[in-house]
Design a protein around this motif. Structure first.
Motif, PDB file in Angstrom:
ATOM      1  N   ASN A  71       0.848  -1.175   0.000  1.00  0.00           N
ATOM      2  CA  ASN A  71       0.000   0.000   0.000  1.00  0.00           C
ATOM      3  C   ASN A  71       0.894   1.238   0.000  1.00  0.00           C
ATOM      4  O   ASN A  71       1.132   1.855   1.040  1.00  0.00           O
ATOM      5  CB  ASN A  71      -0.932  -0.017   1.208  1.00  0.00           C
ATOM      6  N   THR A  72       1.393   1.603  -1.173  1.00  0.00           N
ATOM      7  CA  THR A  72       2.322   2.724  -1.270  1.00  0.00           C
ATOM      8  C   THR A  72       1.641   4.055  -0.981  1.00  0.00           C
ATOM      9  O   THR A  72       2.285   4.967  -0.469  1.00  0.00           O
ATOM     10  CB  THR A  72       2.990   2.772  -2.652  1.00  0.00           C
ATOM     11  N   ASP A  73       0.373   4.184  -1.308  1.00  0.00           N
ATOM     12  CA  ASP A  73      -0.328   5.437  -1.027  1.00  0.00           C
ATOM     13  C   ASP A  73      -0.388   5.696   0.474  1.00  0.00           C
ATOM     14  O   ASP A  73      -0.163   6.822   0.925  1.00  0.00           O
ATOM     15  CB  ASP A  73      -1.740   5.416  -1.610  1.00  0.00           C
ATOM     16  N   ALA A  74      -0.669   4.684   1.245  1.00  0.00           N
ATOM     17  CA  ALA A  74      -0.727   4.843   2.698  1.00  0.00           C
ATOM     18  C   ALA A  74       0.652   5.156   3.256  1.00  0.00           C
ATOM     19  O   ALA A  74       0.797   5.992   4.159  1.00  0.00           O
ATOM     20  CB  ALA A  74      -1.288   3.583   3.351  1.00  0.00           C
ATOM     21  N   ALA A  75       1.676   4.514   2.705  1.00  0.00           N
ATOM     22  CA  ALA A  75       3.044   4.776   3.162  1.00  0.00           C
ATOM     23  C   ALA A  75       3.453   6.208   2.845  1.00  0.00           C
ATOM     24  O   ALA A  75       4.056   6.888   3.683  1.00  0.00           O
ATOM     25  CB  ALA A  75       4.005   3.788   2.517  1.00  0.00           C
ATOM     26  N   ARG A  76       3.127   6.662   1.654  1.00  0.00           N
ATOM     27  CA  ARG A  76       3.459   8.040   1.281  1.00  0.00           C
ATOM     28  C   ARG A  76       2.727   9.048   2.163  1.00  0.00           C
ATOM     29  O   ARG A  76       3.294  10.068   2.568  1.00  0.00           O
ATOM     30  CB  ARG A  76       3.134   8.277  -0.186  1.00  0.00           C
ATOM     31  N   ALA A  77       1.484   8.786   2.466  1.00  0.00           N
ATOM     32  CA  ALA A  77       0.720   9.678   3.333  1.00  0.00           C
ATOM     33  C   ALA A  77       1.328   9.724   4.735  1.00  0.00           C
ATOM     34  O   ALA A  77       1.432  10.795   5.340  1.00  0.00           O
ATOM     35  CB  ALA A  77      -0.743   9.238   3.390  1.00  0.00           C
ATOM     36  N   ALA A  78       1.754   8.571   5.231  1.00  0.00           N
ATOM     37  CA  ALA A  78       2.366   8.520   6.555  1.00  0.00           C
ATOM     38  C   ALA A  78       3.682   9.299   6.564  1.00  0.00           C
ATOM     39  O   ALA A  78       3.973  10.035   7.515  1.00  0.00           O
ATOM     40  CB  ALA A  78       2.592   7.070   6.979  1.00  0.00           C
ATOM     41  N   LEU A  79       4.484   9.151   5.512  1.00  0.00           N
ATOM     42  CA  LEU A  79       5.738   9.893   5.421  1.00  0.00           C
ATOM     43  C   LEU A  79       5.489  11.397   5.333  1.00  0.00           C
ATOM     44  O   LEU A  79       6.205  12.198   5.953  1.00  0.00           O
ATOM     45  CB  LEU A  79       6.549   9.426   4.207  1.00  0.00           C
ATOM     46  N   ALA A  80       4.476  11.799   4.592  1.00  0.00           N
ATOM     47  CA  ALA A  80       4.141  13.210   4.495  1.00  0.00           C
ATOM     48  C   ALA A  80       3.746  13.769   5.859  1.00  0.00           C
ATOM     49  O   ALA A  80       4.126  14.898   6.218  1.00  0.00           O
ATOM     50  CB  ALA A  80       3.017  13.415   3.477  1.00  0.00           C
ATOM     51  N   GLU A  81       2.990  13.006   6.607  1.00  0.00           N
ATOM     52  CA  GLU A  81       2.579  13.432   7.946  1.00  0.00           C
ATOM     53  C   GLU A  81       3.792  13.561   8.871  1.00  0.00           C
ATOM     54  O   GLU A  81       3.897  14.518   9.645  1.00  0.00           O
ATOM     55  CB  GLU A  81       1.564  12.439   8.534  1.00  0.00           C
TER      56      GLU A  81
END
Length: 88
Positions: A71-81
């Motif tokens: 789930n790369t979208d969730a990982a990217r969102a977590a990194l952005a946060e």
């Protein structure tokens, strides 16, 4: 009389083995890969390397294996946060 079909599953003990299995299925087809499991010589276990050998093919370098679904979208969102928290 109809033959009983036994589903042959590969031994996927780590992420690389999962990627190798996925590559085998893409390269020769899942049906052919599973048929090779049923025909492994001797007491060989159904590891992707043994399946590839039974099919007469060589597994590619790790860099050429397909990626596992993640789930790369969730990982990217977590990194952005996390980045946002670090900037404040």
């Amino acid at each position: 009389m109809a033959e009983d079909i036994v589903r042959q599953d590969p031994k996927l003990t780590n992420p690389r083995a999962e990627r190798e299995w996925r590559w085998l299925c893409q390269h020769v087809g899942e049906a052919r890969a599973r048929a090779a499991i049923a025909n492994l010589p001797g007491n060989r276990r159904a590891f992707p390397l043994n399946i590839a050998r039974a099919l007469g093919i060589e597994l590619p370098d790790e860099a050429l294996l397909p990626a596992l679904n993640s789930n790369t979208d969730a990982a990217r969102a977590a990194l952005a946060e996390i980045r946002k928290c670090l900037q404040t």
